[in-house]
Design an enzyme around this catalytic site. Structure first.
Site, PDB file in Angstrom:
ATOM      1  N   SER A 138       0.847  -1.198   0.000  1.00 36.63           N
ATOM      2  CA  SER A 138       0.000   0.000   0.000  1.00 36.63           C
ATOM      3  C   SER A 138       0.877   1.240   0.000  1.00 36.63           C
ATOM      4  O   SER A 138       2.026   1.210   0.468  1.00 36.63           O
ATOM      5  CB  SER A 138      -0.895   0.016   1.248  1.00 36.63           C
ATOM      6  N   TYR A 151      -2.537  -0.284  10.144  1.00 37.00           N
ATOM      7  CA  TYR A 151      -2.545  -0.627   8.722  1.00 37.00           C
ATOM      8  C   TYR A 151      -1.190  -0.312   8.086  1.00 37.00           C
ATOM      9  O   TYR A 151      -0.632  -1.133   7.350  1.00 37.00           O
ATOM     10  CB  TYR A 151      -3.659   0.142   8.015  1.00 37.00           C
TER      11      TYR A 151
END
Length: 254
Positions: A138, A151
């Site tokens: 990501s 995250y």
């Protein structure tokens, strides 16, 4: 170009969103698909879509955070040529307000889940005399994003695992790369907005769309096309790399 004929591919989290786009595209390019998802039901739409176009597809109910389940699933699948580690969850919170249970849940799925699949897949790739792994990282592994502590931590780990696997198994003809999407419009994103910003869904969708310099969210099919390239023979000279697909988010967001 980019044919996957005679290739056996595993896609985790292939029931929706990016995983579904990857699975259906790989099937169109000739791969035999093996979809791993939390339940058979969650993978069924993808299975149906692939079968309608004459593709060969199998699905397995498996919690990627459970190593015994993962190993048993890969034993059923047998030798493979491609693994796409796509399954993952999101979480909103900074280090102060992220609770231990939430942190553990994100780590179990986004980090341990990737490890479990890598651990189970490497012998299967070796027996097929090599292959390709793509891990879904990501932009959160590249830049600081507000309220994404757990995250970001997890996706940073995914990027590091990608480098480690690429280095350790290069001599066995196993390539390993990662993809770092910015925000991609999927049912996952819609659910995320509804859960975390109730009553402000339209406003937040617009705000999140415009956070990419290009002015919109990405499309699952765009990520799938990049994954196809990385898993094809045409990308045979590429390993140990991360590919942002981010509408300019990392380098043009100033």
């Amino acid at each position: 170009m980019f044919s996957l004929q005679n290739k056996k591919a595993v896609v985790t989290g292939g029931g929706s969103g990016i995983g579904r786009a990857i699975a259906t595209l790989f099937a169109k390019k000739g791969a035999e698909l093996h979809i791993i998802d939390l339940s058979i039901e969650s993978a069924q739409e993808t299975v149906d879509e692939i079968q309608k176009t004459g593709g060969k597809v199998f699905s397995y109910a498996c919690d990627v955070a459970n190593q015994k389940e993962v190993i048993a699933t890969f034993e059923k699948i047998g030798n493979i040529h491609i693994l796409v580690n796509n399954a993952g969850i999101a979480h909103v919170g900074n280090v102060e307000n992220t609770m231990e249970a939430d942190f553990d849940r994100v780590m179990n799925i986004n980090v341990k889940g990737v490890y479990n699949c890598l651990h189970a897949a490497i012998p299967k790739l070796r027996h097929a005399e090599g292959g390709v792994i793509v891990n879904m990282a990501s932009i959160a592994a590249w830049v600081g994003i507000p309220d994404r502590f757990a995250y970001s931590t997890a996706k940073g780990a995914v990027m590091a695992m990608t480098l480690s696997v690429a280095k350790d198994f290069m001599s066995e003809n196993i390539r390993c790369n990662s993809i770092s999407p910015a925000r991609v419009h999927t049912p996952f994103v819609d659910g995320f907005i509804t859960k975390n910003y109730p009553g402000k869904e339209a406003e937040m969708f617009e705000k999140l769309s415009k956070s990419q310099p290009i002015g919109r969210m990405g499309k699952p099919d765009e990520v799938a096309a990049l994954a196809l390239y990385l898993c094809s023979d045409e990308a045979g000279f590429i390993t140990g790399c991360d590919y942002p697909i981010d509408g300019g988010f990392i380098k043009l967001n100033n």
